[in-house]
Motif scaffolding. Structure first.
Motif, PDB file in Angstrom:
ATOM      1  N   GLU A 112     -20.589  90.295 -27.056  1.00  0.00           N
ATOM      2  CA  GLU A 112     -20.432  91.219 -25.931  1.00  0.00           C
ATOM      3  C   GLU A 112     -20.116  90.462 -24.649  1.00  0.00           C
ATOM      4  O   GLU A 112     -19.252  90.874 -23.867  1.00  0.00           O
ATOM      5  CB  GLU A 112     -21.705  92.044 -25.756  1.00  0.00           C
ATOM      6  N   LEU A 113     -20.810  89.349 -24.432  1.00  0.00           N
ATOM      7  CA  LEU A 113     -20.556  88.547 -23.235  1.00  0.00           C
ATOM      8  C   LEU A 113     -19.133  87.994 -23.244  1.00  0.00           C
ATOM      9  O   LEU A 113     -18.466  87.950 -22.203  1.00  0.00           O
ATOM     10  CB  LEU A 113     -21.565  87.396 -23.142  1.00  0.00           C
ATOM     11  N   LYS A 148     -19.376  97.735 -18.032  1.00  0.00           N
ATOM     12  CA  LYS A 148     -20.555  98.380 -18.600  1.00  0.00           C
ATOM     13  C   LYS A 148     -20.823  97.771 -19.965  1.00  0.00           C
ATOM     14  O   LYS A 148     -19.984  97.837 -20.861  1.00  0.00           O
ATOM     15  CB  LYS A 148     -20.345  99.895 -18.736  1.00  0.00           C
ATOM     16  N   GLU A 149     -21.976  97.177 -20.093  1.00  0.00           N
ATOM     17  CA  GLU A 149     -22.354  96.540 -21.353  1.00  0.00           C
ATOM     18  C   GLU A 149     -22.325  97.551 -22.493  1.00  0.00           C
ATOM     19  O   GLU A 149     -22.810  98.670 -22.369  1.00  0.00           O
ATOM     20  CB  GLU A 149     -23.768  95.962 -21.227  1.00  0.00           C
ATOM     21  N   GLY A 150     -21.722  97.151 -23.596  1.00  0.00           N
ATOM     22  CA  GLY A 150     -21.709  97.997 -24.778  1.00  0.00           C
ATOM     23  C   GLY A 150     -20.568  98.988 -24.817  1.00  0.00           C
ATOM     24  O   GLY A 150     -20.351  99.646 -25.823  1.00  0.00           O
ATOM     25  N   GLU A 164     -29.605  91.197 -22.268  1.00  0.00           N
ATOM     26  CA  GLU A 164     -29.731  91.679 -23.639  1.00  0.00           C
ATOM     27  C   GLU A 164     -28.412  91.643 -24.404  1.00  0.00           C
ATOM     28  O   GLU A 164     -28.370  91.969 -25.593  1.00  0.00           O
ATOM     29  CB  GLU A 164     -30.273  93.119 -23.641  1.00  0.00           C
ATOM     30  N   ALA A 165     -27.343  91.262 -23.738  1.00  0.00           N
ATOM     31  CA  ALA A 165     -26.027  91.273 -24.388  1.00  0.00           C
ATOM     32  C   ALA A 165     -25.908  90.132 -25.389  1.00  0.00           C
ATOM     33  O   ALA A 165     -26.410  89.030 -25.169  1.00  0.00           O
ATOM     34  CB  ALA A 165     -24.923  91.158 -23.344  1.00  0.00           C
ATOM     35  N   GLU A 196     -26.572  86.223 -16.516  1.00  0.00           N
ATOM     36  CA  GLU A 196     -27.717  86.688 -15.728  1.00  0.00           C
ATOM     37  C   GLU A 196     -27.750  88.214 -15.619  1.00  0.00           C
ATOM     38  O   GLU A 196     -28.821  88.819 -15.628  1.00  0.00           O
ATOM     39  CB  GLU A 196     -27.648  86.076 -14.324  1.00  0.00           C
ATOM     40  N   ARG A 197     -26.587  88.828 -15.551  1.00  0.00           N
ATOM     41  CA  ARG A 197     -26.491  90.273 -15.329  1.00  0.00           C
ATOM     42  C   ARG A 197     -26.833  91.082 -16.578  1.00  0.00           C
ATOM     43  O   ARG A 197     -27.379  92.181 -16.487  1.00  0.00           O
ATOM     44  CB  ARG A 197     -25.066  90.604 -14.866  1.00  0.00           C
ATOM     45  N   TYR A 198     -26.512  90.530 -17.744  1.00  0.00           N
ATOM     46  CA  TYR A 198     -26.729  91.252 -19.002  1.00  0.00           C
ATOM     47  C   TYR A 198     -27.608  90.427 -19.947  1.00  0.00           C
ATOM     48  O   TYR A 198     -27.121  89.838 -20.917  1.00  0.00           O
ATOM     49  CB  TYR A 198     -25.391  91.557 -19.674  1.00  0.00           C
ATOM     50  N   LEU A 218     -16.802  90.801 -22.302  1.00  0.00           N
ATOM     51  CA  LEU A 218     -16.924  91.103 -20.877  1.00  0.00           C
ATOM     52  C   LEU A 218     -16.184  90.055 -20.045  1.00  0.00           C
ATOM     53  O   LEU A 218     -15.459  90.384 -19.104  1.00  0.00           O
ATOM     54  CB  LEU A 218     -18.402  91.143 -20.472  1.00  0.00           C
ATOM     55  N   LEU A 238     -22.394  86.834 -15.789  1.00  0.00           N
ATOM     56  CA  LEU A 238     -22.591  87.781 -16.886  1.00  0.00           C
ATOM     57  C   LEU A 238     -23.862  87.462 -17.666  1.00  0.00           C
ATOM     58  O   LEU A 238     -24.585  88.368 -18.099  1.00  0.00           O
ATOM     59  CB  LEU A 238     -21.381  87.757 -17.820  1.00  0.00           C
TER      60      LEU A 238
END
Length: 222
Positions: free
Chosen positions: A63-64, A144-146, A58-59, A54-56, A67, A52
């Protein structure tokens, strides 16, 4: 059955006894999978957290965290376990077997963590991470982030705070079952609204979330 499971998870064990131990529920007696479950929880958490991160890029931390919680919660683990028919490979004691233990979410989730730990001990973190990401590929792709909802307790807390209301109070009203299949009943009470939500779960945290969800549903209907 073990060979079929190896095919489904994509890993051939150098030490088959590790997988055998991972599939032995506590109800079977000695050499059960609880120690592996303990280790697997950490291996899974690290594999998911690293992915997570690496994938997001800007999160935020919050948020992380949400997720990750979505991926490692019991319901998700049980879904992944069912996708590889893990329940059919489990060794259960007579009581757990008769009571539907092979499809019980808590048992499946724990067993999946134990299997992940077994892969880690057999082949190291790199391979165990690859196996984990393969198993959770669908769940990860659905994130989906956010847009990940906050957990029910957080939603309820924020809703009450926004209205200037005292936070809810949680209380365990009963526990039942054997140590390896305990059920908690929790009450979520909102005094200002004369409202009580009740939830059941295999641990207090899970039961509190269910109780909060029921209280939130009732509050939003008023």
């Amino acid at each position: 059955m073990a060979a079929l499971l190896e095919t489904k998870i994509g890993h051939k064990f150098s030490d088959p006894t590790l997988l055998e131990s991972a599939l032995r529920h506590r109800s079977i007696g000695s050499r059960h999978n609880e120690r592996l479950e303990f280790l697997g929880d950490s291996v899974l958490g690290l594999a998911v957290s690293e992915t997570l991160f690496e994938r997001y890029p800007e999160a935020s931390e919050g948020e992380l965290t949400r997720l990750r919680a979505r991926l490692v919660r019991q319901a998700t683990l049980a879904t992944v376990a069912r996708s590889i028919d893990l329940g059919k490979a489990l060794q259960l004691g007579p009581s757990a077997g008769r009571s539907g233990g092979s499809d019980r979410a808590s048992i499946l989730a724990d067993a999946l963590e134990a299997v992940i730990a077994a892969v880690f001990l057999d082949a190291g973190f790199k391979i165990s991470k690859e196996v984990t990401l393969s198993l959770f590929a669908t769940e990860i792709s659905n994130l989906k982030e956010g847009t990940i909802e906050k957990d029910p307790k957080t939603q309820l807390q924020e809703l009450l705070q926004a209205g200037g209301t005292t936070p809810p109070a949680y209380r365990v009203t009963s526990t039942s079952g054997q140590p390896h299949e305990r059920e908690f009943v929790v009450e979520c009470r909102i005094e200002s609204h004369k409202l009580v939500g009740t939830g059941r779960g295999s641990n207090r945290k899970e039961a509190e979330q269910v109780a909060a969800s029921h209280a939130l549903d009732e509050l939003q209907r008023r």
